[in-house]
Design a protein around this motif. Sequence first.
Motif, PDB file in Angstrom:
ATOM      1  N   LEU A  78       0.623   3.838  -3.094  1.00 20.26           N
ATOM      2  CA  LEU A  78       0.597   5.298  -2.654  1.00 20.26           C
ATOM      3  C   LEU A  78       1.640   6.051  -2.917  1.00 20.26           C
ATOM      4  O   LEU A  78       1.657   7.096  -3.576  1.00 20.26           O
ATOM      5  CB  LEU A  78      -0.166   5.580  -1.328  1.00 20.26           C
ATOM      6  N   GLN A 125       1.478   6.322  -7.266  1.00 24.31           N
ATOM      7  CA  GLN A 125       0.431   7.189  -7.390  1.00 24.31           C
ATOM      8  C   GLN A 125       0.479   8.323  -7.211  1.00 24.31           C
ATOM      9  O   GLN A 125       0.302   9.423  -7.267  1.00 24.31           O
ATOM     10  CB  GLN A 125      -0.779   6.814  -6.241  1.00 24.31           C
ATOM     11  N   LEU A 177       0.518  -1.098  -0.209  1.00 19.44           N
ATOM     12  CA  LEU A 177       0.238  -0.024   0.318  1.00 19.44           C
ATOM     13  C   LEU A 177       1.246   1.363   0.208  1.00 19.44           C
ATOM     14  O   LEU A 177       0.889   2.089  -1.328  1.00 19.44           O
ATOM     15  CB  LEU A 177      -1.373   0.192   1.203  1.00 19.44           C
ATOM     16  N   ARG A 222       1.917  10.401  -4.604  1.00 16.28           N
ATOM     17  CA  ARG A 222       1.533  11.217  -3.106  1.00 16.28           C
ATOM     18  C   ARG A 222       2.402  10.658  -2.062  1.00 16.28           C
ATOM     19  O   ARG A 222       3.468   9.840  -2.592  1.00 16.28           O
ATOM     20  CB  ARG A 222       0.195   9.945  -1.999  1.00 16.28           C
ATOM     21  N   GLU A 268       3.060  12.843   3.516  1.00 21.58           N
ATOM     22  CA  GLU A 268       2.101  13.996   5.033  1.00 21.58           C
ATOM     23  C   GLU A 268       0.547  13.168   3.713  1.00 21.58           C
ATOM     24  O   GLU A 268      -0.634  12.874   4.439  1.00 21.58           O
ATOM     25  CB  GLU A 268       1.947  15.029   4.269  1.00 21.58           C
ATOM     26  N   GLU A 269       0.470  13.349   2.741  1.00 20.94           N
ATOM     27  CA  GLU A 269      -0.951  12.595   2.181  1.00 20.94           C
ATOM     28  C   GLU A 269      -0.714  11.225   2.492  1.00 20.94           C
ATOM     29  O   GLU A 269      -2.297  10.738   2.699  1.00 20.94           O
ATOM     30  CB  GLU A 269      -1.067  13.016   0.425  1.00 20.94           C
ATOM     31  N   ILE A 270      -0.071  10.345   2.517  1.00 23.58           N
ATOM     32  CA  ILE A 270       0.001   8.602   2.688  1.00 23.58           C
ATOM     33  C   ILE A 270      -0.716   8.595   4.156  1.00 23.58           C
ATOM     34  O   ILE A 270      -1.657   7.926   4.526  1.00 23.58           O
ATOM     35  CB  ILE A 270       1.318   8.147   2.689  1.00 23.58           C
ATOM     36  N   HIS A 271      -0.008   9.845   5.376  1.00 24.77           N
ATOM     37  CA  HIS A 271      -0.223   9.668   6.918  1.00 24.77           C
ATOM     38  C   HIS A 271      -2.180  10.368   7.137  1.00 24.77           C
ATOM     39  O   HIS A 271      -2.625   9.835   7.716  1.00 24.77           O
ATOM     40  CB  HIS A 271       0.204  10.836   7.511  1.00 24.77           C
ATOM     41  N   GLN A 272      -2.552  11.673   6.110  1.00 21.39           N
ATOM     42  CA  GLN A 272      -3.766  11.760   6.412  1.00 21.39           C
ATOM     43  C   GLN A 272      -4.670  10.715   5.269  1.00 21.39           C
ATOM     44  O   GLN A 272      -6.377  10.195   6.203  1.00 21.39           O
ATOM     45  CB  GLN A 272      -4.207  12.417   5.326  1.00 21.39           C
ATOM     46  N   ILE A 273      -4.426   9.929   4.328  1.00 19.15           N
ATOM     47  CA  ILE A 273      -5.099   8.362   3.572  1.00 19.15           C
ATOM     48  C   ILE A 273      -5.156   7.476   4.547  1.00 19.15           C
ATOM     49  O   ILE A 273      -5.760   7.191   5.346  1.00 19.15           O
ATOM     50  CB  ILE A 273      -4.551   7.702   2.775  1.00 19.15           C
ATOM     51  N   THR A 274      -3.845   6.734   5.999  1.00 21.17           N
ATOM     52  CA  THR A 274      -3.933   5.485   6.078  1.00 21.17           C
ATOM     53  C   THR A 274      -3.727   5.663   7.827  1.00 21.17           C
ATOM     54  O   THR A 274      -4.204   4.652   8.407  1.00 21.17           O
ATOM     55  CB  THR A 274      -2.667   4.904   5.614  1.00 21.17           C
TER      56      THR A 274
END
Length: 141
Positions: free
Chosen positions: A96, A100, A92, A102, A105-111
């Motif tokens: 990401l 993708q 994953l 990302r 920080e975006e991965i932190h927000q998603i996961t």
Amino acid sequence: MIFIKVFQKLSQFSGKVPLEHCVSRIAVNTCLSQIESEKVRPELRHADLSEEEQAVVENLAASSDELAPDRQFASRQLVEHLLEMLRPAERLVIDLLYLQGRSVEEIHQITGLGLAAIKVRAFRARQKMKAQLKKIEARTT
């Protein structure tokens, strides 16, 4: 290997149960441990790759130019094979982060994973993928 373990555990044998029972438990546990370890670290064999993927592996270090469209498809399939070797959490993060595009920080927000955890998982996943790729390259030469 099982008989070695039997002899190593012989001092733990109390005689309350038949010896056959203890030997069979050691054999079963050894086999289960081996199966479990293979699930954690599956190997990608050279024979599992298509001809195009094999050619990509052979030419990875040799060429820094853009790959031809047929080679791009084969390299994508190779990456998918390597990704299958990873644990789902690692897969994953790699997906990401690199596929993708990302940010951490975006991965932190998603996961909901911590920033350090994301970086560590990405690092470990890259190391696993590199190791598998080296194994494949070693088999081709």
